[in-house]
Scaffold this motif. Structure first.
Motif, PDB file in Angstrom:
ATOM      1  N   GLY A  13       0.787  -1.228   0.000  1.00  0.00           N
ATOM      2  CA  GLY A  13       0.000   0.000   0.000  1.00  0.00           C
ATOM      3  C   GLY A  13       0.812   1.268   0.000  1.00  0.00           C
ATOM      4  N   GLY A  14       2.151   1.145   0.004  1.00  0.00           N
ATOM      5  CA  GLY A  14       3.005   2.322   0.087  1.00  0.00           C
ATOM      6  C   GLY A  14       2.823   3.261  -1.090  1.00  0.00           C
ATOM      7  N   VAL A  15       2.917   4.566  -0.821  1.00  0.00           N
ATOM      8  CA  VAL A  15       2.708   5.563  -1.870  1.00  0.00           C
ATOM      9  C   VAL A  15       3.985   6.338  -2.162  1.00  0.00           C
ATOM     10  N   GLY A  16       5.128   5.830  -1.734  1.00  0.00           N
ATOM     11  CA  GLY A  16       6.396   6.541  -1.880  1.00  0.00           C
ATOM     12  C   GLY A  16       6.797   6.746  -3.325  1.00  0.00           C
ATOM     13  N   SER A  17       7.508   7.826  -3.572  1.00  0.00           N
ATOM     14  CA  SER A  17       7.979   8.131  -4.930  1.00  0.00           C
ATOM     15  C   SER A  17       9.464   8.446  -4.912  1.00  0.00           C
ATOM     16  N   ARG A  18      10.222   7.672  -4.146  1.00  0.00           N
ATOM     17  CA  ARG A  18      11.652   7.948  -4.025  1.00  0.00           C
ATOM     18  C   ARG A  18      12.393   7.768  -5.352  1.00  0.00           C
ATOM     19  N   PHE A  19      11.795   7.001  -6.282  1.00  0.00           N
ATOM     20  CA  PHE A  19      12.443   6.816  -7.576  1.00  0.00           C
ATOM     21  C   PHE A  19      11.815   7.710  -8.650  1.00  0.00           C
ATOM     22  N   TRP A  20      11.340   8.856  -8.223  1.00  0.00           N
ATOM     23  CA  TRP A  20      10.847   9.833  -9.188  1.00  0.00           C
ATOM     24  C   TRP A  20      11.981  10.221 -10.131  1.00  0.00           C
ATOM     25  N   PRO A  21      11.701  10.366 -11.437  1.00  0.00           N
ATOM     26  CA  PRO A  21      10.382  10.399 -12.070  1.00  0.00           C
ATOM     27  C   PRO A  21       9.849   9.038 -12.511  1.00  0.00           C
ATOM     28  N   MET A  22      10.607   7.976 -12.270  1.00  0.00           N
ATOM     29  CA  MET A  22      10.159   6.655 -12.682  1.00  0.00           C
ATOM     30  C   MET A  22       8.928   6.230 -11.892  1.00  0.00           C
ATOM     31  N   SER A  23       8.910   6.521 -10.580  1.00  0.00           N
ATOM     32  CA  SER A  23       7.760   6.190  -9.750  1.00  0.00           C
ATOM     33  C   SER A  23       7.085   7.470  -9.289  1.00  0.00           C
ATOM     34  N   THR A  24       5.782   7.377  -9.087  1.00  0.00           N
ATOM     35  CA  THR A  24       4.989   8.504  -8.610  1.00  0.00           C
ATOM     36  C   THR A  24       4.012   7.996  -7.568  1.00  0.00           C
ATOM     37  N   SER A  25       3.290   8.893  -6.916  1.00  0.00           N
ATOM     38  CA  SER A  25       2.301   8.459  -5.929  1.00  0.00           C
ATOM     39  C   SER A  25       1.159   7.689  -6.589  1.00  0.00           C
ATOM     40  N   GLU A  26       0.946   7.932  -7.888  1.00  0.00           N
ATOM     41  CA  GLU A  26      -0.086   7.167  -8.609  1.00  0.00           C
ATOM     42  C   GLU A  26       0.429   5.787  -9.025  1.00  0.00           C
TER      43      GLU A  26
END
Length: 356
Positions: A13-26
């Motif tokens: 369920g985690g919403v982390g985006s530490r690998f932005w821009p590859m990962s986002t809260s969405e």
């Protein structure tokens, strides 16, 4: 041990985006192909348990925004094993909910709880350790957590202090826990790794369902009462409606504070199978094959010239040529390109517009 009673719970369920821009809260990191191998971290997590736990006994707890993503990435697990948290309440309510839900389906269940976004290098050793721990908890009231052998004075992990002189009679590789320690400062971390009885807390737990349910009844009676009251409706059409109504009443608390630091039969199994929680671009660099100059590159067409100690993640079929960088992150996703010093990556949140 009856394998059919083995169950896997994945917290996704985690919403982390530490690998932005590859990962986002969405679309957070557990649903991303971080390693560039064609599988997401969630898929890799399920895969590493394949010889231990049948796919029909896999459960994923996530939030309502990610239910469809989980179902798409894990089509082989039963749809009603994807449990939806209506709001964020930390790990204790998450684990309590899935524990009572599993108990309603399999009162003899033996459970391992795992995060969804970690990396394991030595899969065979991982499976050996998990199997031994599940053998240990199957018919006992023990709670076991895995302790990773530390390789550096890491300030980003909690630590487990093991009583190495007090090992279990049933398994000489499993020891009682002396204490759990919060994330330390650098000097304290250096003290920890100078000893042989401090281990990183990987957040992986093993217990049988009766043990964890009873622990909640003793140490978190209000929370236990909520999920106990729902036993008649688990697995029915009314389950989600009642969870939506009652879940927000749970205290926002981690399982470490709620159970682990209070229970008596707590054990740790020291392990060394190449583990990382991939919490930073730096940790991804450390867990990715590097060239002679310390560059870790994930992508099809990347050329590094006079560059050192960089983490490059460019997987969208562009030719990438980098010259003269030292200690940088270069990452792209759709219409966003990040170029940032590895030493400054904690500032990414400020300009990403994403929640950490």
């Amino acid at each position: 041990m009856a394998r059919k009673n083995n169950h896997l719970v994945i917290m996704a369920g985690g919403v982390g985006s530490r690998f932005w821009p590859m990962s986002t809260s969405e679309h957070p990191k557990q649903f991303i192909d971080v390693l560039g191998i064609g599988k997401t971290l969630l898929q890799l997590t399920v895969e590493r348990f394949d010889t231990i736990i049948p796919r029909e006994n896999v459960w994923v707890v996530t939030n309502r925004n990610y239910v469809d993503i989980v179902a798409e990435q894990l089509p082989e697990i039963p749809r009603n094993h994807i449990l939806c948290e209506p709001c964020r309440r930390n790990t204790a309510p998450c684990i309590a909910y899935v524990s009572w839900r599993i108990k309603s389906a399999d009162p003899k269940a033996n459970i391992v709880v795992s995060p969804s976004d970690h990396v394991v290098i030595n899969i065979n050793e991982f499976r050996r350790v998990i199997t031994e721990c599940m053998d240990f908890t199957y018919d006992s009231d023990a709670i076991v957590t895995l302790g990773m052998k530390p390789s550096r004075p890491e300030t980003g992990y909690g630590y487990i202090q093991a009583a190495l002189s007090s090992n279990s009679l049933r398994n000489k590789g499993i020891f009682r826990v002396d204490s759990f320690r919060e994330k330390p400062d650098l000097e304290t971390a250096k003290q920890y790794i100078s000893k042989n009885n401090y281990f990183w807390n990987a957040g992986i737990f093993i217990w049988n369902v009766s043990t964890i349910v009873n622990a909640f009844r003793i140490y978190q009676p209000a929370m236990a009462k909520i999920f106990e009251s729902l036993l008649p409706i688990y697995g029915t059409d009314k389950e989600q409606e009642e969870i939506d109504r009652l879940f927000p009443e749970c205290e926002n608390i981690s399982v470490d504070y709620a159970i682990m630091e209070k229970a008596e039969e707590i054990f740790v199994c020291p392990a060394d199978f190449g583990w990382s929680d991939l919490g930073t671009w730096g940790s991804l660099q450390q867990n990715t094959k590097q060239d002679l100059y310390g560059n870790a590159c994930i992508g099809e067409d990347i050329t590094m010239i006079e560059s050192h100690n960089c983490m490059v993640h460019t997987t969208q079929e562009k030719k990438v040529v980098i010259q003269g960088l030292d200690g940088y992150i270069v990452a792209e996703n759709n219409d966003t390109l990040l170029i940032c010093k590895l030493s400054e990556e904690q500032r990414i949140k400020q300009f990403s517009g994403q929640d950490k």
